[in-house]
Design an enzyme around this catalytic site. Structure first.
Site, PDB file in Angstrom:
ATOM      1  N   CYS A 113      -1.555   2.396   5.944  1.00  0.00           N
ATOM      2  CA  CYS A 113      -2.979   2.270   5.589  1.00  0.00           C
ATOM      3  C   CYS A 113      -3.830   3.309   6.317  1.00  0.00           C
ATOM      4  O   CYS A 113      -3.795   3.398   7.552  1.00  0.00           O
ATOM      5  CB  CYS A 113      -3.446   0.862   5.942  1.00  0.00           C
ATOM      6  SG  CYS A 113      -5.214   0.629   5.773  1.00  0.00           S
ATOM      7  N   CYS A 118      -7.490   2.660   0.375  1.00  0.00           N
ATOM      8  CA  CYS A 118      -8.243   2.091   1.482  1.00  0.00           C
ATOM      9  C   CYS A 118      -8.434   3.093   2.623  1.00  0.00           C
ATOM     10  O   CYS A 118      -7.480   3.549   3.223  1.00  0.00           O
ATOM     11  CB  CYS A 118      -7.463   0.874   1.948  1.00  0.00           C
ATOM     12  SG  CYS A 118      -8.118   0.046   3.349  1.00  0.00           S
ATOM     13  N   CYS A 175      -1.670  -1.212  10.312  1.00  0.00           N
ATOM     14  CA  CYS A 175      -0.600  -1.211   9.310  1.00  0.00           C
ATOM     15  C   CYS A 175      -0.203   0.247   9.032  1.00  0.00           C
ATOM     16  O   CYS A 175      -1.081   1.110   8.864  1.00  0.00           O
ATOM     17  CB  CYS A 175      -1.060  -1.894   8.026  1.00  0.00           C
ATOM     18  SG  CYS A 175      -1.590  -3.593   8.317  1.00  0.00           S
ATOM     19  N   CYS A 208     -10.150  -0.241  11.459  1.00  0.00           N
ATOM     20  CA  CYS A 208      -9.465  -1.536  11.532  1.00  0.00           C
ATOM     21  C   CYS A 208      -8.469  -1.483  12.683  1.00  0.00           C
ATOM     22  O   CYS A 208      -7.766  -0.493  12.844  1.00  0.00           O
ATOM     23  CB  CYS A 208      -8.731  -1.825  10.226  1.00  0.00           C
ATOM     24  SG  CYS A 208      -7.792  -3.373  10.254  1.00  0.00           S
ATOM     25  N   CYS A 246     -15.373  -3.221  -4.402  1.00  0.00           N
ATOM     26  CA  CYS A 246     -14.427  -3.407  -3.305  1.00  0.00           C
ATOM     27  C   CYS A 246     -15.145  -2.964  -2.032  1.00  0.00           C
ATOM     28  O   CYS A 246     -15.483  -1.791  -1.871  1.00  0.00           O
ATOM     29  CB  CYS A 246     -13.191  -2.548  -3.577  1.00  0.00           C
ATOM     30  SG  CYS A 246     -12.000  -2.582  -2.249  1.00  0.00           S
TER      31      CYS A 246
HETATM   32  N1  SAH Z   1      -7.376  -5.889   5.851  1.00  0.00           N
HETATM   33  C1  SAH Z   1      -7.263  -6.602   4.646  1.00  0.00           C
HETATM   34  C2  SAH Z   1      -8.176  -6.081   3.550  1.00  0.00           C
HETATM   35  C3  SAH Z   1      -8.346  -4.593   3.431  1.00  0.00           C
HETATM   36  S1  SAH Z   1      -6.902  -3.721   2.908  1.00  0.00           S
HETATM   37  C4  SAH Z   1      -5.812  -6.642   4.180  1.00  0.00           C
HETATM   38  O1  SAH Z   1      -5.000  -5.929   4.757  1.00  0.00           O
HETATM   39  O2  SAH Z   1      -5.535  -7.410   3.271  1.00  0.00           O
HETATM   40  C5  SAH Z   1      -6.838  -4.166   1.188  1.00  0.00           C
HETATM   41  C6  SAH Z   1      -5.485  -4.049   0.558  1.00  0.00           C
HETATM   42  O3  SAH Z   1      -5.111  -2.669   0.441  1.00  0.00           O
HETATM   43  C7  SAH Z   1      -4.385  -4.722   1.366  1.00  0.00           C
HETATM   44  O4  SAH Z   1      -3.541  -5.471   0.526  1.00  0.00           O
HETATM   45  C8  SAH Z   1      -3.661  -3.539   1.960  1.00  0.00           C
HETATM   46  O5  SAH Z   1      -2.353  -3.863   2.319  1.00  0.00           O
HETATM   47  C9  SAH Z   1      -3.763  -2.536   0.838  1.00  0.00           C
HETATM   48  N2  SAH Z   1      -3.468  -1.151   1.215  1.00  0.00           N
HETATM   49  C10 SAH Z   1      -3.748  -0.504   2.347  1.00  0.00           C
HETATM   50  N3  SAH Z   1      -3.320   0.770   2.305  1.00  0.00           N
HETATM   51  C11 SAH Z   1      -2.760   0.939   1.076  1.00  0.00           C
HETATM   52  C12 SAH Z   1      -2.135   2.018   0.418  1.00  0.00           C
HETATM   53  N4  SAH Z   1      -1.996   3.194   1.012  1.00  0.00           N
HETATM   54  N5  SAH Z   1      -1.664   1.819  -0.835  1.00  0.00           N
HETATM   55  C13 SAH Z   1      -1.804   0.618  -1.447  1.00  0.00           C
HETATM   56  N6  SAH Z   1      -2.394  -0.442  -0.883  1.00  0.00           N
HETATM   57  C14 SAH Z   1      -2.855  -0.288   0.374  1.00  0.00           C
HETATM   58 FE1  SF4 Z   2      -6.364  -3.173   8.439  1.00  0.00          FE
HETATM   59 FE2  SF4 Z   2      -5.415  -1.554   6.579  1.00  0.00          FE
HETATM   60 FE3  SF4 Z   2      -3.809  -3.392   7.669  1.00  0.00          FE
HETATM   61 FE4  SF4 Z   2      -5.798  -4.169   6.003  1.00  0.00          FE
HETATM   62  S1  SF4 Z   2      -4.031  -2.915   5.490  1.00  0.00           S
HETATM   63  S2  SF4 Z   2      -5.252  -5.046   8.001  1.00  0.00           S
HETATM   64  S3  SF4 Z   2      -7.356  -2.607   6.504  1.00  0.00           S
HETATM   65  S4  SF4 Z   2      -4.759  -1.666   8.750  1.00  0.00           S
END
Ligand code: SAH
Ligand code: SF4
Length: 347
Positions: free
Chosen positions: A120, A337, A117, A113, A106
């Site tokens: 995250c 992440c 979100c 980023c 991964c």
């Molecule tokens: N930015 C891209 C890829 C990186 S994040 C995206 O958002 O898809 C990869 C995955 O991890 C995404 O599905 C994201 O929503 C998830 N993710 C982020 N933080 C997380 C958390 N605390 N618990 C579970 N999944 C999480």
């Molecule tokens: Fe960025 Fe995290 Fe949202 Fe993926 S889940 S777009 S890494 S802020």
């Protein structure tokens, strides 16, 4: 001073450099074999190349631009997490997950980023910079070498680490080109997945490229009102447009779209929302991947308990939506992440 990265150079550039250094044409093949087939991590390993050439290359280029600063292995040995230092001292993470017959890397595409979100750890860090294709590839090469030392092979690559891959489209696609090229890492496109929060123009561009690389869409909510509270970019690219774009991806590629949905206790995990999600995804070739949220570091958001995750899955399945539950991996090693880089900042 940081030097250009050798893995960022295309064939033409390498050829020109070798010519300038007075080398015969066959050196390019030897160099590429060392980079992509043997995956040497040090110039000293290129024993087929003359020492003077290696010295000249080392003066101009960095061979391997990521330095392994910290490794953590989960108690069950199923998940390994690496913290890498880049040439400019920024930190990124790579996670290697071991399943019975699969070994999945991964990888990160950005330092931080900008998408913000709320659940995250990477999003909360903010954005520093895009990674280059060479920095992306190096994470994969590191994992390949790591597995090969144990007689194993990397089977899958997911662009699901730190960062939003579709905000770094050119470098991500250039890393994929090198990954699937027979003269590159010769890795199957169908074993690669790009995960996006939903950058609409880039989903369209990716679709038109008609690659066999898998697309994962991070949804986390079945309506715009809720999704916008979790994923700020939903204001710009609302659900309807993302679902339409995903269907088009399937029309073009005949591949199903992976829908990612992190279940947050008391936020997006009711059966009414499962019903709404089933309606939204009706008629779409997709697989929903549920995961209980890795708890946010400030403790404000928690993952849904196992019973709720299973009930959500059962409801979707009953409504005819294929659904799997992704195992929570390596919670105790901050495998979520961006969580390791956050915990290491300033150390
Ligand atoms: N930015 C891209 C890829 C990186 S994040 C995206 O958002 O898809 C990869 C995955 O991890 C995404 O599905 C994201 O929503 C998830 N993710 C982020 N933080 C997380 C958390 N605390 N618990 C579970 N999944 C999480
Ligand atoms: Fe960025 Fe995290 Fe949202 Fe993926 S889940 S777009 S890494 S802020």
């Amino acid at each position: 001073m940081t030097k250009p990265i050798l893995y960022d150079q295309d064939n033409d550039t390498l050829q020109a450099v070798l010519k300038e250094l007075g080398q015969p044409a066959f050196r390019l093949k030897q160099l590429e074999e060392g980079l992509y087939q043997h995956r040497y991590l040090d110039f000293d390993e290129f024993t087929t190349l003359p020492k003077s050439l290696l010295e000249a290359l080392a003066e101009r280029f960095t061979l391997f631009p990521i330095e392994d600063k910290n490794e953590i292995i989960s108690r069950d040995k199923q998940t390994e997490k690496f913290l890498f230092k880049l040439q400019d001292d920024n930190l990124i993470e790579t996670v290697l997950m071991h399943y019975e017959e699969r070994h999945t890397a991964c990888i990160s595409t950005q330092v931080g980023c900008p998408m913000g979100c709320v659940f995250c750890a990477t999003g909360q860090m903010g954005y520093t910079r895009n990674l280059t294709a060479g920095e992306i590839l190096s994470q994969i090469i590191f994992c390949m070498r790591r597995l090969e030392a144990d007689g194993k092979n990397l089977t899958n690559v997911v662009y699901m680490g730190m960062g939003e891959p579709f905000l770094n489209y050119e470098e991500v696609m250039s890393s994929i080109a090198r990954l699937i090229d027979q003269k590159g890492l010769n890795f199957g496109a169908r074993r690669i997945t790009i995960s996006t929060v939903g950058i609409l123009p880039r989903i369209r561009q990716f679709t038109e490229a008609k690659s066999q690389v898998n697309l994962a869409l991070s949804l986390h909510a079945p309506n715009d009102k809720l999704r916008s509270t979790l994923v700020p970019s939903n204001e710009f690219y609302p659900l309807k447009s993302l679902i339409e774009a995903s269907k088009k991806y399937t029309d073009y590629t005949h591949r199903r779209v992976l829908i990612e949905y992190a279940l947050i206790d008391g936020v997006n995990d009711t059966l009414a929302l499962a019903d709404e999600l089933a309606t939204l995804l009706h008629g779409m070739l997709c697989l929903v991947n549920l995961i209980a949220l890795n708890p946010a570091q400030d403790g404000s958001l928690k993952g849904s308990p196992r019973e709720k995750v299973e009930a959500f899955r059962d409801r979707l399945m009953k409504r005819g939506i294929q659904t799997t539950i992704r195992l929570k991996r390596g919670i105790e090693i901050n495998a979520g992440c961006g969580q390791l880089a956050t915990s290491q900042k300033g150390k």
